[in-house]
Design a protein around this motif. Structure first.
Motif, PDB file in Angstrom:
ATOM      1  N   GLY B  31      17.986 -14.942   6.246  1.00 11.27           N
ATOM      2  CA  GLY B  31      19.064 -14.558   5.247  1.00 11.27           C
ATOM      3  C   GLY B  31      19.962 -13.498   5.282  1.00 11.27           C
ATOM      4  N   THR B  32      19.760 -12.852   6.488  1.00 15.18           N
ATOM      5  CA  THR B  32      20.655 -11.582   6.802  1.00 15.18           C
ATOM      6  C   THR B  32      21.560 -11.847   7.701  1.00 15.18           C
ATOM      7  OG1 THR B  32      18.945 -10.753   8.329  1.00 15.18           O
ATOM      8  CG2 THR B  32      18.731  -9.912   6.125  1.00 15.18           C
ATOM      9  N   ALA B  33      21.579 -13.048   8.352  1.00 10.20           N
ATOM     10  CA  ALA B  33      22.663 -13.255   9.561  1.00 10.20           C
ATOM     11  C   ALA B  33      24.072 -12.656   9.108  1.00 10.20           C
ATOM     12  CB  ALA B  33      22.467 -14.431  10.210  1.00 10.20           C
ATOM     13  N   ALA B  35      25.489 -11.059   6.570  1.00 11.29           N
ATOM     14  CA  ALA B  35      25.698  -9.726   6.085  1.00 11.29           C
ATOM     15  C   ALA B  35      25.536  -8.962   7.395  1.00 11.29           C
ATOM     16  CB  ALA B  35      24.581  -9.496   4.868  1.00 11.29           C
ATOM     17  N   LEU B  36      24.640  -9.061   8.241  1.00 10.92           N
ATOM     18  CA  LEU B  36      24.559  -8.515   9.339  1.00 10.92           C
ATOM     19  C   LEU B  36      26.206  -8.550  10.105  1.00 10.92           C
ATOM     20  CD1 LEU B  36      21.185  -8.882  11.310  1.00 10.92           C
ATOM     21  CD2 LEU B  36      22.231  -6.686  10.743  1.00 10.92           C
ATOM     22  N   ALA B  37      26.151  -9.527  10.420  1.00  7.37           N
ATOM     23  CA  ALA B  37      27.593  -9.501  11.320  1.00  7.37           C
ATOM     24  C   ALA B  37      28.508  -9.072  10.718  1.00  7.37           C
ATOM     25  CB  ALA B  37      27.805 -10.893  11.273  1.00  7.37           C
ATOM     26  N   ARG B  38      28.639  -9.138   9.226  1.00  8.59           N
ATOM     27  CA  ARG B  38      29.948  -8.223   8.454  1.00  8.59           C
ATOM     28  C   ARG B  38      29.683  -6.830   8.586  1.00  8.59           C
ATOM     29  NH1 ARG B  38      30.783 -10.366   2.706  1.00  8.59           N
ATOM     30  NH2 ARG B  38      28.623 -11.171   3.130  1.00  8.59           N
ATOM     31  N   ASP B 400      18.204   3.094   9.870  1.00  4.49           N
ATOM     32  CA  ASP B 400      19.297   2.209   9.766  1.00  4.49           C
ATOM     33  C   ASP B 400      19.107   0.795   9.140  1.00  4.49           C
ATOM     34  OD1 ASP B 400      21.807   0.519   9.939  1.00  4.49           O
ATOM     35  OD2 ASP B 400      22.109   1.310  12.141  1.00  4.49           O
ATOM     36  N   VAL B 401      19.683   0.515   7.956  1.00  7.31           N
ATOM     37  CA  VAL B 401      19.219  -0.625   7.232  1.00  7.31           C
ATOM     38  C   VAL B 401      19.498  -1.848   8.309  1.00  7.31           C
ATOM     39  CG1 VAL B 401      20.169  -2.406   5.501  1.00  7.31           C
ATOM     40  CG2 VAL B 401      19.682   0.032   4.796  1.00  7.31           C
ATOM     41  N   THR B 402      20.511  -1.877   9.016  1.00  9.01           N
ATOM     42  CA  THR B 402      20.964  -3.047   9.949  1.00  9.01           C
ATOM     43  C   THR B 402      19.740  -3.035  11.058  1.00  9.01           C
ATOM     44  OG1 THR B 402      22.182  -1.625  11.538  1.00  9.01           O
ATOM     45  CG2 THR B 402      23.457  -2.728   9.762  1.00  9.01           C
ATOM     46  N   LEU B 403      19.299  -2.009  11.551  1.00 10.64           N
ATOM     47  CA  LEU B 403      18.156  -2.110  12.437  1.00 10.64           C
ATOM     48  C   LEU B 403      16.815  -2.625  11.891  1.00 10.64           C
ATOM     49  CD1 LEU B 403      18.755   1.010  14.497  1.00 10.64           C
ATOM     50  CD2 LEU B 403      19.088  -1.186  15.125  1.00 10.64           C
ATOM     51  N   THR B 440      17.247  -5.505   2.649  1.00 15.09           N
ATOM     52  CA  THR B 440      18.030  -6.735   2.712  1.00 15.09           C
ATOM     53  C   THR B 440      19.060  -6.647   1.503  1.00 15.09           C
ATOM     54  OG1 THR B 440      16.516  -8.177   1.376  1.00 15.09           O
ATOM     55  CG2 THR B 440      16.846  -8.298   3.982  1.00 15.09           C
ATOM     56  N   ARG B 441      18.756  -6.187   0.327  1.00 14.39           N
ATOM     57  CA  ARG B 441      19.682  -6.261  -0.946  1.00 14.39           C
ATOM     58  C   ARG B 441      20.783  -5.094  -0.307  1.00 14.39           C
ATOM     59  NH1 ARG B 441      15.136  -7.074  -5.426  1.00 14.39           N
ATOM     60  NH2 ARG B 441      15.341  -9.262  -5.210  1.00 14.39           N
ATOM     61  N   ALA B 442      20.247  -3.930   0.029  1.00 13.89           N
ATOM     62  CA  ALA B 442      21.019  -2.936   0.475  1.00 13.89           C
ATOM     63  C   ALA B 442      22.080  -3.383   1.643  1.00 13.89           C
ATOM     64  CB  ALA B 442      20.404  -1.667   1.031  1.00 13.89           C
ATOM     65  N   LEU B 443      21.735  -4.145   2.525  1.00 13.70           N
ATOM     66  CA  LEU B 443      22.503  -4.470   3.401  1.00 13.70           C
ATOM     67  C   LEU B 443      23.762  -5.490   2.868  1.00 13.70           C
ATOM     68  CD1 LEU B 443      22.684  -4.982   6.731  1.00 13.70           C
ATOM     69  CD2 LEU B 443      21.497  -6.874   6.614  1.00 13.70           C
ATOM     70  N   ALA B 444      23.293  -6.366   1.953  1.00 15.88           N
ATOM     71  CA  ALA B 444      24.060  -7.381   1.292  1.00 15.88           C
ATOM     72  C   ALA B 444      25.247  -6.624   0.644  1.00 15.88           C
ATOM     73  CB  ALA B 444      23.239  -8.042   0.427  1.00 15.88           C
ATOM     74  N   ALA B 445      24.662  -5.251   0.084  1.00 14.99           N
ATOM     75  CA  ALA B 445      25.700  -4.822  -0.873  1.00 14.99           C
ATOM     76  C   ALA B 445      26.855  -4.012   0.280  1.00 14.99           C
ATOM     77  CB  ALA B 445      25.116  -3.634  -1.570  1.00 14.99           C
ATOM     78  N   LEU B 446      26.229  -3.461   1.448  1.00 14.56           N
ATOM     79  CA  LEU B 446      27.151  -2.940   2.385  1.00 14.56           C
ATOM     80  C   LEU B 446      28.080  -3.996   2.830  1.00 14.56           C
ATOM     81  CD1 LEU B 446      24.688  -1.065   4.719  1.00 14.56           C
ATOM     82  CD2 LEU B 446      26.294  -0.087   3.659  1.00 14.56           C
ATOM     83  N   ALA B 447      27.624  -5.328   3.085  1.00 12.77           N
ATOM     84  CA  ALA B 447      28.493  -6.356   3.483  1.00 12.77           C
ATOM     85  C   ALA B 447      29.688  -6.570   2.400  1.00 12.77           C
ATOM     86  CB  ALA B 447      27.721  -7.490   3.710  1.00 12.77           C
ATOM     87  N   ASP B 448      29.362  -6.384   1.185  1.00 12.29           N
ATOM     88  CA  ASP B 448      30.234  -6.544   0.187  1.00 12.29           C
ATOM     89  C   ASP B 448      31.282  -5.608   0.160  1.00 12.29           C
ATOM     90  OD1 ASP B 448      29.205  -8.993  -0.584  1.00 12.29           O
ATOM     91  OD2 ASP B 448      27.964  -7.826  -2.090  1.00 12.29           O
TER      92      ASP B 448
END
Lengths: 454, 450
Positions: B31-33, B35-38, B400-403, B440-448
């Motif tokens: 489920g992170t693909a 958000a990761l890309a963004r 790093d959240v993305t890593l 993953t929630r932090a990553l989603a917020a970064l994407a937003d």
């Protein structure tokens, strides 16, 4: 494990093993692992000290005589057999782990791998994940070939802009071939070293040109793929321009061949300006403005070299030709070139995304094309490519010979490869010819042959 | 040549006698693909992370004082601080409740346990996370106004951070115990330990914790579950000044410090806090600046996302237990001491501490593997915190959240284990897996936020 005495009492296993010692922490972990098994109620694996024996006795295990140098195993449960097997596995692991040095951590990302010395990164993960790896390469200052397709054009542009900032080349996405200083990446033929450098927005197009050059005795310096969309309006030829400049700066490159579909006007302008500014002459092989074989011949003439007869093994199948030409291709550019030359019939590029979802590329997996051969009707002409080189089917003639022999239609093969290829060009040609196909090393010649049959 | 993806293409290179470094690639956390890309495409990210991690690793924490919480933390109107992300009495676990009860009794807000419970239940004490007040607290991490705090200053960026004084092991407030012996010890710390240390540090002047931590790493500490070397080094620095400052109390103070191998932990945590705080609030940065647990939730904060918490359920540590205690007695993960891992110590520096390898699987090679794996999810190697056994390589620092999302590797966290029932105290120590959803929630917020 030997030297044990087994004693099963109502779901209990009690063993004393001699000649084994492990520290108490290690054995606590084994006990824990056994106790966690669904069929185990309790497990004690410990050296048979007074303390541990007392513990086991408290749990009403029936214990034989044992001393602190012995390993005591007491297991209770409804599936003591599984626990005993797990015990042996755990103890074996304990013995081996002591002798193993700490293993190196394998890199899990391109970013991590780039901490070690490297010259190039080759990315072929599924398209939706390729951007991350390619970005790592660019940010580590490494040129990258993105074999993967399915990267959005926005990300391609972003990647290539960043690459410009970092002064590195992005080959791809959807870049099938590259040859850098003699090393083939992706699908690549074994080519002799020589004076021709290629910039290619088309993988199989580049393979056709370089294979023919090689057959003419002329080698290549580098083949730099740029990806099929590089000369689109959106991308604007970012990688093409960079690759042209790199080859211009390369002392081994005397002539540059640019292989592409006709570029978008914006990209054509940008590339045209750069081409005009280069010291090295450029031959353009733009599909639709001529075929790849003609472009190869033009390059040879520009170098002052003679153009040979392109090897071919035509034959007469003895089958009547009354139907249509069916293009059954693995290479997109080869398919497009053949379609333009034949001008009619039905052409399918089995290397297209629509056919490669969830299966290997047709240069590796012949299944779909075997089906197509079987479905051809009597009177048809099947026109197909067989591409040799690294990463391709190790013996495509063996894969196709049977299907070609049984095919009710006439079969014409464009065999793209060199004498240095691991599959052996001549052996492949002979086997395909033996199966009843007409074989041409020039795709354009194969297409004209097919056209002229109908 | 680096290859990532199809084995076939790597084999084709090997067939050409080309040396390859294959990446052991795996798909990102489910489920992170997107958000990761963004987040990866965010043009601010690279520079932001470079800046954030440079601030983290260039921080120079110094122990500059020992001061009362009421003086420095603005705890007026009955406020207690606690470990981890925000939690209320209702959701608080056993040890958190126990520590809050103990602090209520210590401050005299109630006269007995029942009184303390009803005061806390009715919201009579305001609860706030330590992290929001430049503070960290081990385990329950409860800070009440009368407690004495280490004060640590970052000589590079000028920040301040605080952490309470360590009470020792066993039945202690931070593990949720609040019996008479616990309160008696806290009162002694209030009366004797705090004032004496405060006077001693006034004499020594600032103590360079960065240098001290660097030395302790080379002496076998990882600064979370082992602080024996660091405590010894701190004691060497402090002892003469303690004698000078309070000759009649020196013996009992030094004996107390010496009797607790974890005395340094709290000073080290404040050092970690002041360093990670320096890396906060860099827009676009995906660097983790806090990992903390309140006994119910595991939370992370990210540099580019201000002081928002991203949480998942706290896991039960996997470890070794004291005496007759077992996993059934364990409380879910608790404490701000994960600031050590956040700043490149603790589980991340496990390879420096072979003496405690039993916590990570029993073999020295496991400890080395734990540290090596953390280089996969961190942005830098610490310039000063080095591991002799790895050829003096700097510790992996800057999660790093993305890593984390890309590799699926979660931070290795060493921890103590608190008893589940309020009042029990410590029951063991071991390792815990953070919940992936916090990251993953932090990553989603970064994407937003892109």
């Amino acid at each position: 494990m030997s030297g044990g005495t087994g004693d099963v009492v109502m779901g209990d296993v009690v063993m004393v093993r001699t000649g084994i010692y492990h520290d108490s922490v290690a054995l606590m972990r084994v006990s824990k692992a056994l106790t966690e098994l669904p069929g185990t109620e309790v497990a004690i694996v410990a050296m048979a000290t007074e303390l541990n024996l007392a513990l086991a006795r408290d749990l009403r295990f029936d214990l034989p005589a044992a001393g602190p140098a012995d390993l005591l195993v007491a297991i209770r449960g409804h599936d003591v057999e599984t626990a005993t097997r797990e015990l042996d596995r755990q103890l074996a692991a304990l013995s081996s782990s002591r002798t193993q040095a700490a293993a190196e951590q394998p890199p899990l990302t391109t970013r991590s791998a780039a901490r070690r010395p490297a010259d190039v990164v080759l990315v072929s993960v599924p398209g939706e994940h390729a951007f991350a790896e390619a970005l790592d390469a660019v940010q580590s200052g490494l040129p990258v070939m993105v074999f993967s397709d399915g990267v959005s054009v926005e990300r391609e542009v972003l990647l290539k802009r960043l690459a410009d900032e970092r002064d590195v080349l992005v080959m791809g996405p959807d870049c099938g071939t590259a040859v850098i200083a003699g090393v083939g990446l992706g699908f690549a033929n074994v080519l002799r070293p020589g004076p021709v450098g290629l910039v290619a927005a088309s993988g199989t197009g580049a393979q056709q040109v370089t294979s023919l050059l090689d057959l003419a005795g002329t080698g290549v310096s580098h083949v730099l793929g740029v990806g099929g969309r590089d000369l689109s309006a959106e991308v604007g030829g970012l990688s093409t321009v960079r690759a042209l400049r790199m080859l211009d700066d390369d002392p081994a490159t005397e002539l540059i061949v640019l292989v592409s579909k006709p570029p978008a006007p914006e990209a054509a302008r940008a590339v045209g300006e750069v081409v005009a500014s280069l010291r090295t002459p450029v031959v353009s092989a733009l599909l639709g403005e001529g075929d790849l074989t003609e472009a190869t011949e033009q390059a040879l003439r520009a170098l002052g070299r003679s153009v040979p007869e392109w090897p071919a093994w035509p034959g007469w199948s003895g089958k009547a030709v009354t139907g249509t030409v069916r293009g059954v291709y693995s290479g997109g550019t080869l398919c497009a070139e053949a379609r333009l030359i034949v001008g009619r019939g039905e052409f399918v590029d089995y290397g297209d995304d629509a056919y490669t979802l969830g299966r290997a590329h047709p240069m590796i997996d012949p299944a779909l094309r075997l089906e197509a051969l079987a479905k051809a009707a009597p009177g048809d002409v099947v026109l197909m490519d067989v591409v040799l080189g690294h990463a391709a089917d190790p013996d495509p003639a063996a894969s196709f010979a049977h299907a070609i022999a049984r095919c009710p239609a006439t079969v014409v093969v464009a065999l793209v490869g060199t004498e240095g290829d691991p599959q052996d060009l001549h052996r492949q040609a002979a086997a395909l010819r033996e199966a009843g196909a007409s074989v041409f090393t020039s795709n354009a010649h194969a297409a004209r042959h097919a056209r002229d049959l109908t | 040549m680096i290859t990532v993806g199809a084995g076939l293409l790597q084999e084709a290179l090997e067939a050409q006698a080309v040396a390859t470094t294959p990446v052991e690639w795996r798909p990102p956390l489910p489920g992170t693909a997107d958000a990761l890309a963004r987040v990866l495409a965010d043009p601010r990210r690279t520079a932001a992370n470079e800046r954030a991690v440079a601030r983290l690793t260039s921080a120079r924490p110094h122990l500059v004082g020992v001061r009362r919480a009421s003086e420095v933390l603005d705890l007026d109107g009955r406020t207690f601080l606690h470990a981890g992300p925000p939690v209320d009495w209702e959701r608080a676990s056993g040890p958190m409740r126990g520590a809050l009860i103990g602090a209520t009794l210590l401050e005299g807000y109630a006269h007995d346990e029942d009184g303390a419970r009803s005061l806390l239940e009715s919201g009579g004490v305001r609860l706030e996370p330590c992290h929001g007040r430049r503070t960290v607290g081990p385990m329950a991490g409860v800070v009440s106004p009368s407690m004495w705090m280490f004060e640590v200053r970052d000589a590079e960026h000028g920040g301040l951070a605080y952490c309470s004084l360590n009470e020792g092991l066993g039945k202690v407030l931070r593990y949720g115990a609040y019996g008479p012996e616990v309160l008696d010890r806290l009162r002694w710390m209030d009366r004797v330990l705090g004032p004496v240390l405060s006077a001693a540090i006034a004499l020594t002047g600032p103590i360079d914790l960065r240098a001290l931590i660097a030395q302790a790493l080379q002496m076998g500490d990882e600064l979370h579950n082992r602080n024996r070397a660091a405590t010894s080094l701190l004691l060497r620095e402090l002892a003469p000044a303690v004698v000078d400052a309070a000759p009649e109390r020196a013996a009992e103070v030094l004996r107390f410090v010496n009797g607790n191998d974890h005395f340094f932990l709290n000073a080290g945590m404040a050092a970690g806090k002041v360093s990670t705080d320096a890396a906060r609030d860099v827009p676009g940065s995906s660097l983790v600046v806090a990992m903390a647990r309140n006994g119910t939730d595991f939370g992370v904060q990210v540099s580019g996302l201000g002081d928002r918490w991203f949480t998942g359920p706290a896991g039960v540590p996997d470890g070794l237990y004291l005496g007759a205690y077992g996993p059934a007695d364990a409380n879910p993960d608790i404490g701000d001491s994960t600031i050590t891992e956040t700043s490149g110590l603790g589980g991340f520096a496990m390879a420096a501490a072979p003496a405690i390898v039993r916590f990570v699987g029993g073999e020295v090679s496991d400890a080395i593997a734990a540290t090596r794996s953390m280089y996969e999810i961190t942005l830098a190697e610490h310039p000063v915190y080095q591991i002799p056994g790895l050829g003096f390589r700097g510790t992996p620092v800057g999660i790093d959240v993305t890593l984390v999302a890309r590799t699926g590797l979660l931070p290795v966290v060493n921890t103590g284990i608190a008893g589940r029932v309020a009042g029990t105290g410590q029951v063991g120590a071991g390792l815990v897996n953070p919940p992936a959803e916090a990251f993953t929630r932090a990553l989603a917020a970064l994407a937003d936020s892109v």
